[in-house]
Design a protein around this motif. Sequence first.
Motif, PDB file in Angstrom:
ATOM      1  N   ILE C   2       1.863  -5.939   1.096  1.00 64.34           N
ATOM      2  CA  ILE C   2       2.403  -4.557   1.355  1.00 64.34           C
ATOM      3  C   ILE C   2       2.875  -4.712   2.797  1.00 64.34           C
ATOM      4  CG2 ILE C   2       2.472  -2.326   0.932  1.00 64.34           C
ATOM      5  CD1 ILE C   2       0.048  -2.891  -1.072  1.00 64.34           C
ATOM      6  N   ASN C   3       4.055  -4.232   2.919  1.00 60.06           N
ATOM      7  CA  ASN C   3       4.606  -4.108   4.479  1.00 60.06           C
ATOM      8  C   ASN C   3       4.133  -2.696   4.955  1.00 60.06           C
ATOM      9  OD1 ASN C   3       6.389  -4.600   6.494  1.00 60.06           O
ATOM     10  ND2 ASN C   3       7.780  -2.813   5.956  1.00 60.06           N
ATOM     11  N   LYS C   4       3.452  -3.062   6.180  1.00 63.84           N
ATOM     12  CA  LYS C   4       2.523  -2.096   6.720  1.00 63.84           C
ATOM     13  C   LYS C   4       2.991  -1.347   8.172  1.00 63.84           C
ATOM     14  CE  LYS C   4      -1.048  -4.641   5.659  1.00 63.84           C
ATOM     15  NZ  LYS C   4      -0.361  -5.330   4.742  1.00 63.84           N
ATOM     16  N   ILE C   5       2.453  -0.291   8.467  1.00 59.14           N
ATOM     17  CA  ILE C   5       2.557   0.161   9.887  1.00 59.14           C
ATOM     18  C   ILE C   5       1.170   0.642  10.131  1.00 59.14           C
ATOM     19  CG2 ILE C   5       3.310   2.100  11.225  1.00 59.14           C
ATOM     20  CD1 ILE C   5       5.926   2.383   9.390  1.00 59.14           C
ATOM     21  N   ALA C  52      -0.853 -10.460   8.801  1.00 61.44           N
ATOM     22  CA  ALA C  52      -1.142  -9.211   8.090  1.00 61.44           C
ATOM     23  C   ALA C  52      -0.206  -8.558   7.452  1.00 61.44           C
ATOM     24  CB  ALA C  52      -2.173  -8.348   9.053  1.00 61.44           C
ATOM     25  N   GLY C  53       0.919  -8.891   7.449  1.00 57.60           N
ATOM     26  CA  GLY C  53       2.259  -7.970   6.890  1.00 57.60           C
ATOM     27  C   GLY C  53       2.311  -6.577   7.620  1.00 57.60           C
ATOM     28  N   ILE C  54       2.068  -6.410   8.870  1.00 55.73           N
ATOM     29  CA  ILE C  54       2.092  -5.150   9.694  1.00 55.73           C
ATOM     30  C   ILE C  54       3.390  -5.323  10.466  1.00 55.73           C
ATOM     31  CG2 ILE C  54       1.152  -3.766  11.673  1.00 55.73           C
ATOM     32  CD1 ILE C  54      -1.589  -4.758  10.644  1.00 55.73           C
ATOM     33  N   LEU C 283      -2.746   7.044   6.345  1.00 52.28           N
ATOM     34  CA  LEU C 283      -2.090   6.154   6.911  1.00 52.28           C
ATOM     35  C   LEU C 283      -2.952   4.801   7.095  1.00 52.28           C
ATOM     36  CD1 LEU C 283      -0.970   9.000   7.697  1.00 52.28           C
ATOM     37  CD2 LEU C 283       0.255   7.927   9.542  1.00 52.28           C
ATOM     38  N   PHE C 284      -2.414   3.751   6.731  1.00 53.41           N
ATOM     39  CA  PHE C 284      -2.999   2.641   7.225  1.00 53.41           C
ATOM     40  C   PHE C 284      -3.085   2.364   8.671  1.00 53.41           C
ATOM     41  CE2 PHE C 284      -2.557  -1.762   8.263  1.00 53.41           C
ATOM     42  CZ  PHE C 284      -3.652  -2.474   7.708  1.00 53.41           C
ATOM     43  N   ILE C 313       0.852   5.148   1.839  1.00 55.84           N
ATOM     44  CA  ILE C 313      -0.253   4.952   2.835  1.00 55.84           C
ATOM     45  C   ILE C 313      -0.085   3.560   3.706  1.00 55.84           C
ATOM     46  CG2 ILE C 313      -2.824   4.265   3.162  1.00 55.84           C
ATOM     47  CD1 ILE C 313      -3.363   5.575   0.303  1.00 55.84           C
ATOM     48  N   ALA C 314       0.628   2.667   3.239  1.00 57.79           N
ATOM     49  CA  ALA C 314       1.164   1.577   3.950  1.00 57.79           C
ATOM     50  C   ALA C 314       2.063   1.997   5.315  1.00 57.79           C
ATOM     51  CB  ALA C 314       1.623   0.419   3.107  1.00 57.79           C
TER      52      ALA C 314
END
Lengths: 336, 336, 336, 336
Positions: C2-5, C52-54, C283-284, C313-314
């Motif tokens: 999942i694409n995350k911030i 990590a997909g961040i 929030l992630f 959340i991501a």
Amino acid sequence: MINKIALEEHFGATEPNIVAQSEEHFTPQAWPRHRDMLLDITDRRLALMDEAGIEIAVLSLLSPGIQSLHDPAQATDWAYRLNDHAAEQVAQRPDRFGSFAALALQDPDAATTELRRAVTELGMVGALVNGFSQVGDADTIVYLDDPRYADFWATVAELDVPVYLHPRDPLPSTSPQYDGHPWLYGSAWAFSVETATHMLRLMGSGLFDRHPGLQVILGHLGELLPFNIWRTDHRLKVAPRGIAAQRPFGDYLRNNVVVTTSGNFRTPALLNVIAEMGADRILFSADYPFEDMLEAAAWFDALELNEPDLRKIASENARRVLRLGDRQSAASSARA
Amino acid sequence: MINKIALEEHFGATEPNIVAQSEEHFTPQAWPRHRDMLLDITDRRLALMDEAGIEIAVLSLLSPGIQSLHDPAQATDWAYRLNDHAAEQVAQRPDRFGSFAALALQDPDAATTELRRAVTELGMVGALVNGFSQVGDADTIVYLDDPRYADFWATVAELDVPVYLHPRDPLPSTSPQYDGHPWLYGSAWAFSVETATHMLRLMGSGLFDRHPGLQVILGHLGELLPFNIWRTDHRLKVAPRGIAAQRPFGDYLRNNVVVTTSGNFRTPALLNVIAEMGADRILFSADYPFEDMLEAAAWFDALELNEPDLRKIASENARRVLRLGDRQSAASSARA
Amino acid sequence: MINKIALEEHFGATEPNIVAQSEEHFTPQAWPRHRDMLLDITDRRLALMDEAGIEIAVLSLLSPGIQSLHDPAQATDWAYRLNDHAAEQVAQRPDRFGSFAALALQDPDAATTELRRAVTELGMVGALVNGFSQVGDADTIVYLDDPRYADFWATVAELDVPVYLHPRDPLPSTSPQYDGHPWLYGSAWAFSVETATHMLRLMGSGLFDRHPGLQVILGHLGELLPFNIWRTDHRLKVAPRGIAAQRPFGDYLRNNVVVTTSGNFRTPALLNVIAEMGADRILFSADYPFEDMLEAAAWFDALELNEPDLRKIASENARRVLRLGDRQSAASSARA
Amino acid sequence: MINKIALEEHFGATEPNIVAQSEEHFTPQAWPRHRDMLLDITDRRLALMDEAGIEIAVLSLLSPGIQSLHDPAQATDWAYRLNDHAAEQVAQRPDRFGSFAALALQDPDAATTELRRAVTELGMVGALVNGFSQVGDADTIVYLDDPRYADFWATVAELDVPVYLHPRDPLPSTSPQYDGHPWLYGSAWAFSVETATHMLRLMGSGLFDRHPGLQVILGHLGELLPFNIWRTDHRLKVAPRGIAAQRPFGDYLRNNVVVTTSGNFRTPALLNVIAEMGADRILFSADYPFEDMLEAAAWFDALELNEPDLRKIASENARRVLRLGDRQSAASSARA
Ligand SMILES: [Zn+2]
Ligand SMILES: [Zn+2]
Ligand SMILES: [Zn+2]
Ligand SMILES: [Zn+2]
């Protein structure tokens, strides 16, 4: 890795050729491999058990197994021979295997006799029944709440062994709701509905009032029932419609049913079952070879749940419900 | 007390005499009172809504309603007249009521025409369909995934209104699993299974691939589906069996379905739905007069859940899904 | 994946030499590697973010950072220079980084001025404050509810940016409860207690009554508060003891606080926060390099939670709370 | 109504005048009534217990009780006399009451002797300690992990009784974080932090490695620890800093701690504790008269949780942990 016991682990046989029943569940490419997995017990299966951390697998016949043999005599004969086969397999590694008896419920008396033999002579831990039985012909179906099973259930209670109520598909002839949607059959949906309905029939029949100690095992995190039992009871309170059951169904679910994780490796569903039934009534299982033993174990081992409850679900509840120690001792004595 | 919108709130009528259908759900003693409750809209119902903190009730016909009228012409006629009746009732208190159209899906074209009329002329917020329709005779049943409904669904998508898929019982003639257990019918069990299966048919038919914005409403906390959707997808992945659907069913559940709390006032089940669908897709409802409006509200108001999510479930999600403001404005214009 | 911030991602610098503060958190063996990780922004950190997909990391200074510099002039000078440094780093990859301003709250006016500069000129998304500030000497500690910060908070509200209230350790001189138990300091325990207490002071001071739109970010799944907020309110109802706050603390938690997952990768705790605050307020975050970015992401990506809430959340909540798009556009304009 | 046992139920006395300690927790208006409630045991308290469905209340002195008497001799004397008083009260209704010993831990040997007397002669079920003791003067505080308590804990283990670690406030002189925020003291916040920290000290000291069977009771759903124990262990793994404990703290929490619901009647928090500790380690309690017995019972009785787990929490776990039957028999014999 948590040490586990699994109790919905299926096998097949070629003599008699029961394994052929499972072909329909697989693509032509996948079938040969899964056929081998069903026939093998102490070879590849044991290696997978080691890898998955499964100390003991309680074996049972594939589904629908004996329940779909219309001829009671054939059903009785096959059950006898397949139980012998299972017992021989278990005897090779009694430290790693146990088994549930297959029963020809087409002939209630014969089934009762065979259950007694399986438990007292073969050391089996209970019986696994694949839903309704077809009696005499394909379209005559009988559920386990039928009055003809009064003695059978009394014997189950007397022997104090659990009965695993395992799924089978409903008959297409009475399932127009699945017409044109073949993917609804099997574990995608129909298995759960059919098995849950069967279990509700048992509850409604007053069976657990007559035998308050009886324990029925449901796979797949309870076949929809834990999620919905409140709603069933909510309705029955105002519309009992002559039901024989004397208590709310939730009472039966929490006192006469235990559920396994077979084929339902989903944590929110597990949490729902913990809330509705408690961790004392949940047992790890995989449903091999229809499910992947390693996937089941990987999911379970990674659960973020307190370890005492994890150990209960992994093996302690199974030891209690199946009285594994007792049974195995009895079997040793019987075989000696 | 949290300000709520309820959207599975039923009414009946005597002209035509649709209310008689509900008699079977009640004891002879309870029937006269519930008949009155079905017929009344702006009197006792409104007083109960005030007491329960329900600001707006979205009305719909009782079940099976139009769906069980075999004659398409009669079904079409009754739907038209009953929709007019509903609209008149709503017009008396447009601040407190909305309504779903009843549709004679026995005649797909007529149903489509009536849906358009109900939404654009009568200001209705969508349609409520009581499961399969009996077409021509009692035993010919048609589900909403039937190809004949292609234009109907296209019109639903164009109008951008939700369709409430409401329970009805399966036909006894094709339900041997309920033989001898009449209490299994209705909201105790059969309603949920029948409706969930219908919803799975819609998913499997590719409907939501054709109309990705379509919104279907399920009552009773999702008719078993949230608990089990993982298992359905888990199986479909390995055994799609030619299914038309292009995505996992979980995607449809989380993007094309919203569920209401009607008749399922059980917190562990609600928590399961929150985990599987999120609080944005859950809407308060009671299922009056088959359920107790005050019981529904008392349960909901006491939920130990954060208030922003409670407000979503209480009314904000309903305003979004039903576009209440928009519809009511449109209705005002149409009536003006 | 999942694409995350992620938004509790720390950096250090050698000019001025703030990075030395973090040495105490590591063993001598581990320190050189982590020092490098703190100093690097666009090299190894970016590679880890990819893995990590961040998509976006919002940078902030390490803790206690500026807050532990006793001399207000030095604190102000260092904050200015380190914010410039952060902005330069972000400018190299504005598509992948954002930043929170470091503020010398030892001098409230200077901090307010710097916040305005950071947001309007440097394009920062808010500020991150490491708990209380030591003002003038080591033992004079000032919390953010102090009246001297009235203008500061008014400016925060005016700029409409969130303040991340990040942990720091309490002073050993006033922490006899930790004597002889040094392992209680830091993220094992003291961080959470100290930060939660600070947050409760803000709530009790009436800050959120004066600025109802203010948003404070707490790391580590809310620093104990979501689990316990009911009990706090339960007591304050009967023993307010002259408290300035006008509403229950639960209201502030659910309207003025958002929490991140930094360093608390535990699903039961997350579920508790979802129940108490809702998925819109989580929030992630990872807390790199004090936590393992890949561990944080692996845990998050495997969560058995519905995808719409996972996406919130991501990244979606972060975009809303930080107004990332707005800020980045503003920053582009400001730099142009 | 579920039959319950409650075990954080406080009393006071006028001879010696320990009840005066509680005045500060109440407004002048509320104090006289609560003073009466503390002094009464078998009158109004019993009536409330009947109304709340509490079969047995295990009594303990109010807080800080003996722990705040600086003079060891006075502390020892008062503990002796108040234990006698409690035993006399319990003897009037041994079917409805039990008690925890108050102990003057200012003098470890005397406390050990008194514990033995309380358990073996007075039939008490364990001890309740109100956090740290002030020894010699107000500012000398000693926690229960102090080496001076080695024999005390060995005796606790030998007697096989639980110790209830009950909250007290930290000293204002070492609590600058609460300056200006008096409402942070007590059960609003400071109680939980102080008690949790004390418990973490016990864990870190290796106490439970030395006495693996030791059981400590925490009130208020575990004083924050269940929610956060993962994070503590997550840090200790990489930064043990010379800690004596040999196992993760989660192991101690799940094997050496049980928690009560006293003063924390919040279902999401309870669910978090069930997930982290299991239903076998949660015990109902009210915290009377600082909490409302009827509110506690009403919350508990309405919990939507499976009945077997409810019964465990209501009374079965308490019977096991306190060995109520055993103790009461022993007390009868001793008194005979
Ligand atoms: Zn199976
Ligand atoms: Zn309804
Ligand atoms: Zn951090
Ligand atoms: Zn207390």
